[in-house]
Write an enzyme that holds these catalytic residues in place. Structure first.
Site, mmCIF file in Angstrom:
data_model
loop_
_atom_site.group_PDB
_atom_site.id
_atom_site.type_symbol
_atom_site.label_atom_id
_atom_site.label_comp_id
_atom_site.label_asym_id
_atom_site.label_seq_id
_atom_site.Cartn_x
_atom_site.Cartn_y
_atom_site.Cartn_z
ATOM 1 C CB CYS A 88 12.882 13.409 33.711
ATOM 2 S SG CYS A 88 11.213 13.530 32.802
ATOM 3 C CD GLU A 89 14.436 9.831 27.291
ATOM 4 O OE1 GLU A 89 15.845 10.054 26.558
ATOM 5 O OE2 GLU A 89 14.168 9.076 26.568
ATOM 6 C CG HIS A 90 9.497 10.687 28.905
ATOM 7 N ND1 HIS A 90 9.270 9.661 29.738
ATOM 8 C CD2 HIS A 90 9.625 10.141 27.743
ATOM 9 C CE1 HIS A 90 9.858 8.385 29.219
ATOM 10 N NE2 HIS A 90 9.798 9.343 27.869
ATOM 11 C CG HIS A 91 7.638 15.344 32.260
ATOM 12 N ND1 HIS A 91 7.836 13.963 32.293
ATOM 13 C CD2 HIS A 91 6.806 15.473 31.510
ATOM 14 C CE1 HIS A 91 7.144 13.551 32.303
ATOM 15 N NE2 HIS A 91 5.454 13.577 32.137
ATOM 16 C CD GLN A 129 15.380 5.846 38.865
ATOM 17 O OE1 GLN A 129 14.483 6.657 39.089
ATOM 18 N NE2 GLN A 129 16.250 4.695 39.192
ATOM 19 C CG HIS A 157 11.890 10.629 38.999
ATOM 20 N ND1 HIS A 157 11.981 10.476 37.472
ATOM 21 C CD2 HIS A 157 12.334 10.055 39.226
ATOM 22 C CE1 HIS A 157 13.471 9.033 37.656
ATOM 23 N NE2 HIS A 157 13.265 8.670 38.516
ATOM 24 C CB CYS A 159 8.598 14.961 35.994
ATOM 25 S SG CYS A 159 9.137 13.789 35.923
HETATM 26 ZN ZN ZN Z 1 8.946 13.010 33.887
#
Ligand code: ZN
Length: 202
Positions: A88-91, A129, A157, A159
């Site tokens: 996941c590119e956010h976390h 995703q 996920h 995260c």
């Molecule tokens: Zn994430």
């Protein structure tokens, strides 16, 4: 038989050393002692794992999808329940699950293992995703000039399960529908029956 511990490869380039330095700095920042026994080889292990987990950046979807113009069928071709692992590119936490991919051939078909490699090519990058699902569908439409594509992805996920809202059992489902699948409900139902039910071929 217990597996022997593998000693990580030494850093071969300035880029390798930089990557290992980043991991060492991270240990310092979280209050760890990077010189203790369990962590001494971790920067090299992380560097090697990162090479694999983000190998998608070095792959070209057009080169992966080697197509054939002989024995082309008209009917739906499905790769069902292909497992994938992404980040996941956010976390920078993992998300992983299964993808089913269907396409309606036009003048070209592709080896089924190439579809699985295409999934990995997009999964092994920093992702969300929704975008990964769309990229797989668009690459098949583009390279195979397919009449239609349906991609369905279900993932867990980390995260979401290990931090933040901490929902252990929730998964996320995304779809990308292109071409003839957009227009035809019966095609969509045929795909859904194939990927969600048990098809027995006798
Ligand atoms: Zn994430």
């Amino acid at each position: 038989m217990p597996r022997k511990a593998v000693t990580p490869r030494p850093a071969a380039s300035g880029r390798d050393q930089q990557m290992e330095q980043l991991v060492s700095s991270f240990f310092q920042l979280i209050g760890e002692d990077g010189s203790r026994e369990g962590l001494v080889e971790t920067p090299a292990r992380v560097r090697m794992a990162v090479e694999e987990v983000f190998s998608g950046y070095r792959q070209d979807p057009k080169k992966i999808l080697k197509t054939f113009t002989k024995d082309v069928c008209k009917e739906m071709v499905i790769l069902k329940n292909c497992e994938f692992y992404s980040t996941c590119e956010h976390h920078l936490f993992p998300f992983f699950g299964h993808i089913s991919v269907a396409y309606l051939p036009n003048r070209r078909i592709v080896g089924i293992s190439k579809l699985a490699r295409l999934v990995d090519c997009f999964a092994r990058r920093l992702q969300i995703q929704e975008r990964m699902t769309a990229q797989i569908a668009d690459a098949i439409m583009d390279v195979l000039d397919a009449r239609g594509v349906y991609v369905m992805c279900e993932a867990t996920h980390f995260c979401m399960t290990s931090r933040g809202i901490r929902k252990q059992d929730a998964s996320m489902v995304t779809t990308a529908i292109r071409g003839a699948f957009e227009k035809s409900e019966s095609l969509r139902l045929e795909f859904l029956a194939a990927v969600t039910g048990n098809i027995s071929v006798k």
